[in-house]
Design a protein around this motif. Structure first.
Motif, PDB file in Angstrom:
ATOM      1  N   ALA A  38      37.165  31.280  57.663  1.00  0.00           N
ATOM      2  CA  ALA A  38      36.691  31.240  58.478  1.00  0.00           C
ATOM      3  C   ALA A  38      35.677  31.277  59.739  1.00  0.00           C
ATOM      4  CB  ALA A  38      36.685  32.842  58.533  1.00  0.00           C
ATOM      5  N   ASP A  39      34.583  31.620  58.976  1.00  0.00           N
ATOM      6  CA  ASP A  39      32.917  31.726  60.547  1.00  0.00           C
ATOM      7  C   ASP A  39      33.101  30.193  60.601  1.00  0.00           C
ATOM      8  OD1 ASP A  39      32.478  34.192  60.112  1.00  0.00           O
ATOM      9  OD2 ASP A  39      31.239  33.613  58.517  1.00  0.00           O
ATOM     10  N   ALA A  40      33.433  28.955  60.280  1.00  0.00           N
ATOM     11  CA  ALA A  40      33.368  27.779  59.938  1.00  0.00           C
ATOM     12  C   ALA A  40      34.583  27.170  61.230  1.00  0.00           C
ATOM     13  CB  ALA A  40      33.249  26.817  59.038  1.00  0.00           C
ATOM     14  N   VAL A  41      35.135  27.903  61.320  1.00  0.00           N
ATOM     15  CA  VAL A  41      36.339  27.401  62.214  1.00  0.00           C
ATOM     16  C   VAL A  41      35.566  28.470  63.176  1.00  0.00           C
ATOM     17  CG1 VAL A  41      38.708  27.991  62.471  1.00  0.00           C
ATOM     18  CG2 VAL A  41      38.425  26.627  60.633  1.00  0.00           C
ATOM     19  N   THR A  42      35.647  29.120  63.521  1.00  0.00           N
ATOM     20  CA  THR A  42      35.469  29.759  64.875  1.00  0.00           C
ATOM     21  C   THR A  42      33.734  29.453  65.348  1.00  0.00           C
ATOM     22  OG1 THR A  42      36.375  32.487  63.650  1.00  0.00           O
ATOM     23  CG2 THR A  42      34.587  32.187  65.963  1.00  0.00           C
ATOM     24  N   ARG A  43      33.053  29.228  64.655  1.00  0.00           N
ATOM     25  CA  ARG A  43      32.224  28.342  64.969  1.00  0.00           C
ATOM     26  C   ARG A  43      32.392  26.761  65.639  1.00  0.00           C
ATOM     27  NH1 ARG A  43      29.324  29.966  61.414  1.00  0.00           N
ATOM     28  NH2 ARG A  43      29.839  27.817  59.961  1.00  0.00           N
ATOM     29  N   PHE A  44      33.118  26.081  64.832  1.00  0.00           N
ATOM     30  CA  PHE A  44      33.416  25.024  65.253  1.00  0.00           C
ATOM     31  C   PHE A  44      34.485  24.914  67.052  1.00  0.00           C
ATOM     32  CE2 PHE A  44      36.325  22.018  66.179  1.00  0.00           C
ATOM     33  CZ  PHE A  44      35.810  20.844  66.837  1.00  0.00           C
ATOM     34  N   PHE A  50      34.803  20.837  71.275  1.00  0.00           N
ATOM     35  CA  PHE A  50      35.840  21.512  70.566  1.00  0.00           C
ATOM     36  C   PHE A  50      36.378  21.630  71.879  1.00  0.00           C
ATOM     37  CE2 PHE A  50      38.608  25.094  70.735  1.00  0.00           C
ATOM     38  CZ  PHE A  50      39.810  24.540  69.481  1.00  0.00           C
ATOM     39  N   VAL A  51      36.079  22.206  72.648  1.00  0.00           N
ATOM     40  CA  VAL A  51      36.695  21.581  74.382  1.00  0.00           C
ATOM     41  C   VAL A  51      36.600  20.135  74.713  1.00  0.00           C
ATOM     42  CG1 VAL A  51      36.206  22.609  76.822  1.00  0.00           C
ATOM     43  CG2 VAL A  51      35.051  23.711  75.047  1.00  0.00           C
ATOM     44  N   TYR A  52      35.671  19.413  74.490  1.00  0.00           N
ATOM     45  CA  TYR A  52      36.273  18.236  74.702  1.00  0.00           C
ATOM     46  C   TYR A  52      37.021  16.672  73.449  1.00  0.00           C
ATOM     47  CZ  TYR A  52      31.602  18.397  77.099  1.00  0.00           C
ATOM     48  OH  TYR A  52      30.187  19.493  77.766  1.00  0.00           O
ATOM     49  N   LEU A  56      40.410  15.267  74.917  1.00  0.00           N
ATOM     50  CA  LEU A  56      41.062  14.261  75.879  1.00  0.00           C
ATOM     51  C   LEU A  56      42.055  14.134  74.227  1.00  0.00           C
ATOM     52  CD1 LEU A  56      37.977  12.964  73.800  1.00  0.00           C
ATOM     53  CD2 LEU A  56      38.593  12.127  76.159  1.00  0.00           C
ATOM     54  N   LEU A  57      42.807  14.579  73.672  1.00  0.00           N
ATOM     55  CA  LEU A  57      44.396  15.102  73.073  1.00  0.00           C
ATOM     56  C   LEU A  57      44.889  15.067  74.319  1.00  0.00           C
ATOM     57  CD1 LEU A  57      43.310  16.718  69.313  1.00  0.00           C
ATOM     58  CD2 LEU A  57      43.851  14.152  69.959  1.00  0.00           C
ATOM     59  N   VAL A  58      44.586  16.293  74.737  1.00  0.00           N
ATOM     60  CA  VAL A  58      45.949  16.951  75.910  1.00  0.00           C
ATOM     61  C   VAL A  58      46.031  15.894  76.714  1.00  0.00           C
ATOM     62  CG1 VAL A  58      46.404  18.546  77.754  1.00  0.00           C
ATOM     63  CG2 VAL A  58      45.376  19.243  75.497  1.00  0.00           C
ATOM     64  N   ALA A  59      44.380  15.408  77.674  1.00  0.00           N
ATOM     65  CA  ALA A  59      45.138  14.199  78.375  1.00  0.00           C
ATOM     66  C   ALA A  59      46.167  13.320  77.770  1.00  0.00           C
ATOM     67  CB  ALA A  59      43.696  13.951  78.525  1.00  0.00           C
ATOM     68  N   VAL A  88      50.870  27.357  68.973  1.00  0.00           N
ATOM     69  CA  VAL A  88      50.056  27.555  67.160  1.00  0.00           C
ATOM     70  C   VAL A  88      49.021  28.075  67.184  1.00  0.00           C
ATOM     71  CG1 VAL A  88      50.969  27.165  64.828  1.00  0.00           C
ATOM     72  CG2 VAL A  88      52.523  27.180  66.411  1.00  0.00           C
ATOM     73  N   GLU A  89      48.232  27.048  67.653  1.00  0.00           N
ATOM     74  CA  GLU A  89      47.026  26.693  67.071  1.00  0.00           C
ATOM     75  C   GLU A  89      46.538  27.766  68.250  1.00  0.00           C
ATOM     76  OE1 GLU A  89      43.878  23.520  68.909  1.00  0.00           O
ATOM     77  OE2 GLU A  89      45.098  24.101  70.289  1.00  0.00           O
ATOM     78  N   ALA A  90      47.061  28.575  69.213  1.00  0.00           N
ATOM     79  CA  ALA A  90      45.808  30.241  69.660  1.00  0.00           C
ATOM     80  C   ALA A  90      47.091  30.985  68.751  1.00  0.00           C
ATOM     81  CB  ALA A  90      46.965  29.879  71.182  1.00  0.00           C
ATOM     82  N   ILE A  91      47.713  31.343  68.206  1.00  0.00           N
ATOM     83  CA  ILE A  91      48.160  31.990  66.692  1.00  0.00           C
ATOM     84  C   ILE A  91      46.531  32.117  66.295  1.00  0.00           C
ATOM     85  CG2 ILE A  91      49.539  32.855  65.378  1.00  0.00           C
ATOM     86  CD1 ILE A  91      51.890  32.621  67.132  1.00  0.00           C
ATOM     87  N   PHE A  92      46.214  30.735  65.100  1.00  0.00           N
ATOM     88  CA  PHE A  92      45.788  30.960  64.662  1.00  0.00           C
ATOM     89  C   PHE A  92      44.645  30.722  64.725  1.00  0.00           C
ATOM     90  CE2 PHE A  92      49.598  28.892  62.423  1.00  0.00           C
ATOM     91  CZ  PHE A  92      49.566  29.377  60.623  1.00  0.00           C
ATOM     92  N   LEU A  93      43.605  30.533  65.951  1.00  0.00           N
ATOM     93  CA  LEU A  93      42.480  30.486  66.784  1.00  0.00           C
ATOM     94  C   LEU A  93      42.374  32.069  66.557  1.00  0.00           C
ATOM     95  CD1 LEU A  93      42.160  26.895  68.740  1.00  0.00           C
ATOM     96  CD2 LEU A  93      40.921  27.264  66.422  1.00  0.00           C
ATOM     97  N   SER A  94      43.019  32.823  67.504  1.00  0.00           N
ATOM     98  CA  SER A  94      43.161  34.592  67.621  1.00  0.00           C
ATOM     99  C   SER A  94      42.416  34.477  66.284  1.00  0.00           C
ATOM    100  CB  SER A  94      43.929  34.171  68.046  1.00  0.00           C
ATOM    101  OG  SER A  94      45.575  34.742  67.365  1.00  0.00           O
ATOM    102  N   THR A  95      43.645  34.308  65.158  1.00  0.00           N
ATOM    103  CA  THR A  95      43.416  35.174  63.825  1.00  0.00           C
ATOM    104  C   THR A  95      41.480  35.008  62.857  1.00  0.00           C
ATOM    105  OG1 THR A  95      45.972  34.597  63.934  1.00  0.00           O
ATOM    106  CG2 THR A  95      44.298  35.276  61.678  1.00  0.00           C
ATOM    107  N   PHE A  96      40.783  33.736  63.939  1.00  0.00           N
ATOM    108  CA  PHE A  96      39.927  33.603  62.443  1.00  0.00           C
ATOM    109  C   PHE A  96      39.114  34.419  63.316  1.00  0.00           C
ATOM    110  CE2 PHE A  96      42.125  29.367  61.027  1.00  0.00           C
ATOM    111  CZ  PHE A  96      41.413  29.689  59.677  1.00  0.00           C
TER     112      PHE A  96
END
Length: 171
Positions: A38-44, A50-52, A56-59, A88-96
């Motif tokens: 959880a800490d590693a995911v939150t840090r990343f 992560f933003v970059y 790239l993926l969305v573009a 779904v990603e937002a749900i998981f990221l907010s949980t982490f």
């Protein structure tokens, strides 16, 4: 030993800093796999990498599904899949993030308890010290200018009564 103490720090401070750093390392080593993940995911996810990566993926996703990438067929022309994946990603990221925040809050609570305990011990020790200094002053015949202040300092404070009074005045 004095040579190994950085300029401006006493040996006691250096010892305390080293002890705290060692305690943090030990706590991190004892952390469960779930906590470390959880800490590693939150840090990343809190990094610019992560933003970059997302940019790239969305573009790329948008470019493919607008038909701007030759040879790659469209697979989400209405962008419904992209919206679903992002949700779904937002749900998981907010949980982490919540998991990491809960752990950090528990650590902050432990530190606050330690700070309060040390403050209470210091208050008690200073009260006793004031009594001893007062007795010494009396024995050697030194008069204190503010006898009322000294008597007040010599009184032990009941932390429960202080907390009760603070709570009562909040209401």
């Amino acid at each position: 030993m004095a040579d190994s103490v950085p300029s401006g720090l006493t040996e006691a401070l250096e010892h305390n800093i080293a002890a705290l750093a060692e305690r943090r390392r030990a706590e991190q080593a004892r952390a469960s796999l779930q906590t470390r993940v959880a800490d590693a995911v939150t840090r990343f996810t809190g990094s610019m990498a992560f933003v970059y990566l997302h940019l790239l993926l969305v573009a790329f996703w948008v470019a493919v599904n607008l038909g701007a990438v030759p040879g790659v067929p469209r697979f989400d022309s209405s962008f419904v899949i992209l919206a679903t994946v992002a949700s779904v990603e937002a749900i998981f990221l907010s949980t982490f993030v919540l998991i990491s925040q809960n752990r950090m809050q528990a650590e902050a609570d432990r530190r606050a308890d330690l700070d309060l305990h040390i403050s209470l011990l210091t208050e008690h020790e200073l009260t006793k010290l004031a009594s001893v200094v007062g007795a010494i002053a009396e024995k050697v015949g030194v008069e204190t200018q503010r006898a009322g202040d000294v008597q007040e300092i010599e009184k032990d404070i009941d932390p429960e009564r202080v907390l009760d009074e603070l709570e009562a005045r909040k209401e």
